[in-house]
Design an enzyme around this catalytic site. Sequence first.
Site, short mmCIF file in Angstrom:
data_model
loop_
_atom_site.label_atom_id
_atom_site.label_comp_id
_atom_site.label_asym_id
_atom_site.label_seq_id
_atom_site.Cartn_x
_atom_site.Cartn_y
_atom_site.Cartn_z
N ASP A 153 23.31 45.53 84.27
CA ASP A 153 24.49 45.40 83.41
C ASP A 153 24.29 46.10 82.07
O ASP A 153 25.26 46.46 81.40
CB ASP A 153 24.80 43.92 83.20
CG ASP A 153 26.07 43.70 82.41
OD1 ASP A 153 27.11 44.25 82.81
OD2 ASP A 153 26.03 43.01 81.37
N MET A 167 31.73 40.31 79.14
CA MET A 167 32.71 41.22 78.57
C MET A 167 32.16 42.64 78.38
O MET A 167 32.90 43.52 77.93
CB MET A 167 33.18 40.68 77.21
CG MET A 167 33.92 39.37 77.29
SD MET A 167 35.47 39.52 78.22
CE MET A 167 36.37 40.69 77.21
N ARG A 168 30.89 42.86 78.72
CA ARG A 168 30.32 44.19 78.48
C ARG A 168 31.05 45.26 79.30
O ARG A 168 31.23 46.39 78.84
CB ARG A 168 28.83 44.20 78.81
CG ARG A 168 28.16 45.52 78.47
CD ARG A 168 26.66 45.48 78.68
NE ARG A 168 25.99 44.80 77.59
CZ ARG A 168 25.30 43.67 77.72
NH1 ARG A 168 25.18 43.12 78.92
NH2 ARG A 168 24.73 43.10 76.70
N ALA A 169 31.46 44.91 80.51
CA ALA A 169 32.16 45.88 81.36
C ALA A 169 33.45 46.36 80.71
O ALA A 169 33.78 47.55 80.75
CB ALA A 169 32.44 45.27 82.73
#
Length: 685
Positions: A193, A274-276
């Site tokens: 991720d 929420m990184r995506a």
Amino acid sequence: MSTRYPFTAVVGMSDLRLALLLNAVSPSVGGVLVRGEKGTAKSTAVRALAALLPEVAVVAGCRFSCDPASPDPGCPDGPHPDGGSDARPARMVELPVGASEDRLVGALDIEKALAEGVKAFEPGLLAAAHRGILYVDEVNLLSDHLIDHLLDAAAMGASHVEREGVSVRHAARFLLVGTMNPEEGELRPQLLDRFGLTVEVAASRDPQERVEVVRRRLAFEDDPVGFAARWAGEEAALRERIVAARELLPKVVLGDAALLQIAATCAAFEVDGMRADIVMARTATALAAWAGRDEVTSEDVRQAALLALPHRRRRNPFDAPGLDEDKLDETLEQFKGDENDDEPDPDPDGPGDGGPDGGGGVPPRSGDGGAPEAGDGDAPEAGDVPEEAPSPSQAPAPRGSGGERAAVKAAEPFRTRMLSVPGLGDGAAGRRSRARTEHGRTTGATRPRGALTKLHLAATVRAAAPHQRVRGRSGAGLVVRRDDLRQAVREGREGNLVLFVVDASGSMAARKRMGAVKGAVLSLLLDAYQRRDKVGLVTFRGRGAELALPPTSSVDAAAARLEELPTGGRTPLSAGLLRAHDVLRVERLRDPSRRPLLVVVTDGRATGGGPDPVGLAARAARLHAADGTAAVVVDCEAGPVRLGLAGNLARDLGGTAVTLDELRADAIAGLVREAQVNRSVRRAA
């Protein structure tokens, strides 16, 4: 300096080239993870990118490449007065797989820090890569603690070195590129991720394209300088386009409609965190700048999703990364323009179905989605099934000759109890058995061998204290010499070589029982993945044994081989144990510090391999016991009458035996709770 292969001369691999160029335009995208088979020019493309990056201006004499326009106020070489600056090409720094922690983050001179109070800091590779490229080949083979340091620096834009109260911080902003071959092991999902984008590369199957690859490579090797000169025009044009896209990037508008599509796509594919969303937004903006546009379009969002989401959708280690493009198109269409008032329809197939295989997961399981086979019903088994006459309702359909039966689907995996090697090891860091490691709780001190890496402060002070008067100490400071320094001895956990020896004979061929056995082995493989083990797989049936998977870090490969495993024939238990003994003997020579754990999955029967199969199996087991190999026998015997043969095998191996039910961690917890309740009842009575 050797001539690099030109980036514009790379044939094919459009996704890889685009992902690298987007990071060159916007380093905040977060880097690229390149997954693919060996020999696909992953490293060639990454190294070629460095020549395309614009030159960087640096403060003259600064070891940390500070920008003269905005020098780092916390730079260890600062403060920087207004003065001269230099221009140099952007660096590409390579991190070797065997690098030490000090080589990566830098090293403090502990002796000077203690005796003189001076922060003598030697920069590491993170400092050298600042404002350039940090390239990690075979990133999946790096030690976990190195990956943690690397990704923390990439996320924070700075590196922190803390040693016994002495702290140094410096800027470390770089384009992170990692390459890996999934056959050699996967990265943990939380580490996947942290890479902004991922691409899958594979050798082209087009003969004409392969011919062009060979032609260009041979021409480059014959005359590197001349070959590079022929591509100089294309390289210069691409370099100018990168500069133009960087200048346009701050002016690109990410509208509400595009932002809603990004959020809806991430929600539809159920990515964690929420990184995506953030990475997709940055990637879509970079795509617009690369195309020369000042506004993000729906097509930019789609392309960003294909690069940023596949590696974030793995729900467990055996899921192949990939993205269902039909579902992606439906989601983007539903939230396009004014069509954003309705909630997206749930996906009937679940995430991942129909998406492209990523190369690192397990092929589709046989039997999924097809007509049910004979014997797939839920009726309970009626005891054990003799190998000569398996029940027709439970036996898989024949495939081939010699009594071989089709592969059986594994049952659902579960959380297993902890299996470990006794004693204290010195192997690679992991999460299984006790070992002396660089990280862990401090258990003692010793004189350092070579460079000091982990100071034991109290032991160092105790060693230096008796000599202060002789050394002429007059002030408050402690006079410390090299001989006083003590290295901390730490205890943590190591990864082991878990070698599975799986009985695939006719006595195990009852469909439900073999499904349960495969589910148990799959559960142990999942446990091995989480504990950073190497795994190997030996199977035996019919007339002998085979090494189905040599020891590897790729647990995915082991799961795939297990899924395809057919059953049938006699039970040459001795052959399986002898084959395992040969495998472990070779592995001890290759990696003597990694301790093995032998896991034998069988009902204990021995009906093949020689005139006295039971005696041969016992003698083969005692070979492992003589070598001191830790062993666990998973007893798969079923039925109301049990012969206890697996227990006998465990005694010959010098190990322990557990049943399939006892292998479950929740079953062990249940036994403990039951014992506690019974004890409380007895006390109350």
